[in-house]
Design a protein around this motif. Structure first.
Motif, PDB file in Angstrom:
ATOM      1  N   ASP A 153      -9.842  12.266   0.278  1.00 44.68           N
ATOM      2  CA  ASP A 153      -9.259  11.071   0.093  1.00 44.68           C
ATOM      3  C   ASP A 153      -8.864  10.513  -1.044  1.00 44.68           C
ATOM      4  O   ASP A 153      -7.894  10.108  -1.520  1.00 44.68           O
ATOM      5  CB  ASP A 153      -9.694  10.085   1.142  1.00 44.68           C
TER       6      ASP A 153
ATOM      7  N   GLU B 237       0.905  -1.028   0.238  1.00 39.32           N
ATOM      8  CA  GLU B 237       0.097  -0.001  -0.129  1.00 39.32           C
ATOM      9  C   GLU B 237       1.002   1.120   0.012  1.00 39.32           C
ATOM     10  O   GLU B 237       0.477   2.405  -0.597  1.00 39.32           O
ATOM     11  CB  GLU B 237      -1.045   0.093   1.321  1.00 39.32           C
TER      12      GLU B 237
ATOM     13  N   GLU C  15       1.898   1.904  -3.403  1.00 30.89           N
ATOM     14  CA  GLU C  15       0.686   2.295  -4.246  1.00 30.89           C
ATOM     15  C   GLU C  15       0.605   3.871  -4.128  1.00 30.89           C
ATOM     16  O   GLU C  15       0.182   4.396  -5.061  1.00 30.89           O
ATOM     17  CB  GLU C  15      -0.718   1.544  -3.616  1.00 30.89           C
ATOM     18  N   SER C  16       0.778   4.504  -3.076  1.00 25.89           N
ATOM     19  CA  SER C  16       0.510   5.701  -2.698  1.00 25.89           C
ATOM     20  C   SER C  16       1.761   6.847  -2.831  1.00 25.89           C
ATOM     21  O   SER C  16       1.661   7.788  -2.626  1.00 25.89           O
ATOM     22  CB  SER C  16       0.082   5.919  -1.248  1.00 25.89           C
TER      23      SER C  16
ATOM     24  N   MET D  56      -7.253   0.329  -2.627  1.00 25.20           N
ATOM     25  CA  MET D  56      -7.688   1.841  -2.432  1.00 25.20           C
ATOM     26  C   MET D  56      -9.053   1.903  -1.876  1.00 25.20           C
ATOM     27  O   MET D  56      -9.311   2.987  -0.735  1.00 25.20           O
ATOM     28  CB  MET D  56      -7.574   2.376  -3.942  1.00 25.20           C
TER      29      MET D  56
ATOM     30  N   ARG E 227      -9.066   1.467   1.855  1.00 23.03           N
ATOM     31  CA  ARG E 227      -8.617   2.652   2.342  1.00 23.03           C
ATOM     32  C   ARG E 227      -9.548   3.700   2.637  1.00 23.03           C
ATOM     33  O   ARG E 227      -9.505   4.507   3.931  1.00 23.03           O
ATOM     34  CB  ARG E 227      -7.114   3.096   1.659  1.00 23.03           C
TER      35      ARG E 227
ATOM     36  N   ARG F 263      -6.594  12.362  -3.359  1.00 24.41           N
ATOM     37  CA  ARG F 263      -5.182  12.388  -2.959  1.00 24.41           C
ATOM     38  C   ARG F 263      -4.456  11.205  -3.571  1.00 24.41           C
ATOM     39  O   ARG F 263      -3.381  11.071  -3.747  1.00 24.41           O
ATOM     40  CB  ARG F 263      -4.949  12.405  -1.396  1.00 24.41           C
ATOM     41  N   GLU F 264      -5.570  10.101  -3.634  1.00 27.83           N
ATOM     42  CA  GLU F 264      -4.886   8.789  -4.286  1.00 27.83           C
ATOM     43  C   GLU F 264      -4.671   9.025  -5.624  1.00 27.83           C
ATOM     44  O   GLU F 264      -3.588   8.607  -6.228  1.00 27.83           O
ATOM     45  CB  GLU F 264      -6.225   7.919  -4.123  1.00 27.83           C
TER      46      GLU F 264
END
Length: 240
Positions: free
Chosen positions: A127, A3, A6-7, A221, A224, A130-131
């Motif tokens: 959120d 993760e 991923e971000s 994602m 999250r 931001r991803e």
């Protein structure tokens, strides 16, 4: 891929100025800036409206100041679109119907519902964007993160909502139901935008020269996003 990977913004090292020559990447960035710009413009309008419902002069002044901040964010996005040679209104217009429909379906009945909407509804969108920002060039990412930065709104909302619940616990149940409704409406409109503007989806899935998410990563994602929503509700003292 973890993760944290991923971000990580490092994935966008190849998405520099040359990426704007990509016939998919450029319109995707324009869409991202357009939807954010309209979101900031409507946030300004909503906070200004909410200020008229404020129970005290102090609350009215706090919300008015936050509304001004949101408008400044809109101006930053507007100016960036113009730098790209794009008319801001044209970039925002494709998202007007979806966002207006969301706000129509989630018109708050009172001051507290307006605060929860600003915190929970906007939080989900923040959120998600931001991803998405992890997949754009460095300059665009910096701007997106700048306009999504917490302006003090969260602290203000949490303080007022928790105080109201402490004074009248029954309010908590009503606001919890309201928060769940906001999530459902937000996800519905997000799906609508994704279906109508597939270039935005292309930012997440990537291309030949741009890494993106596979289905498993997209699933993580959304997990999250759901977890952060639950945390946000808990911070307000509400059940998700």
């Amino acid at each position: 891929m973890s993760e944290s990977q991923e971000s990580s913004p490092a994935r966008t090292s190849s998405a520099g100025v040359a990426a704007y020559d990509d016939p998919v990447y450029r319109p995707a960035v324009i869409d991202l800036l357009g939807v954010l710009a309209y979101g900031e413009l409507t946030a300004f309008e909503r906070l200004a409206d909410d200020a008229t419902l404020a129970p005290t002069l102090e609350d009215k002044a706090e919300l008015a100041a936050l509304a001004v901040t949101e408008f400044h964010h809109y101006e930053r996005l507007r100016d960036r679109l113009r730098d790209l040679g794009v008319e801001p209104v044209s970039a925002m217009r494709p998202f007007q119907a979806a966002l207006d429909t969301f706000h129509h379906h989630t018109a708050p009945a009172d001051w507290l519902e307006g605060l929860v909407k600003a915190y929970v509804g906007d939080g989900i969108a923040t959120d998600f964007y931001r991803e998405v920002a992890a997949y754009v060039d460095a300059d665009t990412r910096a701007l997106v993160l700048e306009v999504l930065e917490n302006t003090g709104h969260a602290v203000f909302v949490v303080d007022r909502v928790r105080k109201a619940i402490a004074e009248e616990p029954r309010i908590g149940g009503r606001l919890a139901l309201w928060g769940r409704r906001l999530v459902g409406e937000a996800l519905s409109q997000a799906q609508r935008v994704a279906a109508e503007r597939d270039v935005l989806t292309a930012l997440l899935v990537g291309g030949v020269d741009r890494p993106g998410m596979d289905l498993a990563a997209i699933g993580r994602m959304f997990a999250r996003l759901t977890e952060k929503h639950a945390q946000r509700m808990a911070t307000l003292g509400l059940q998700a």
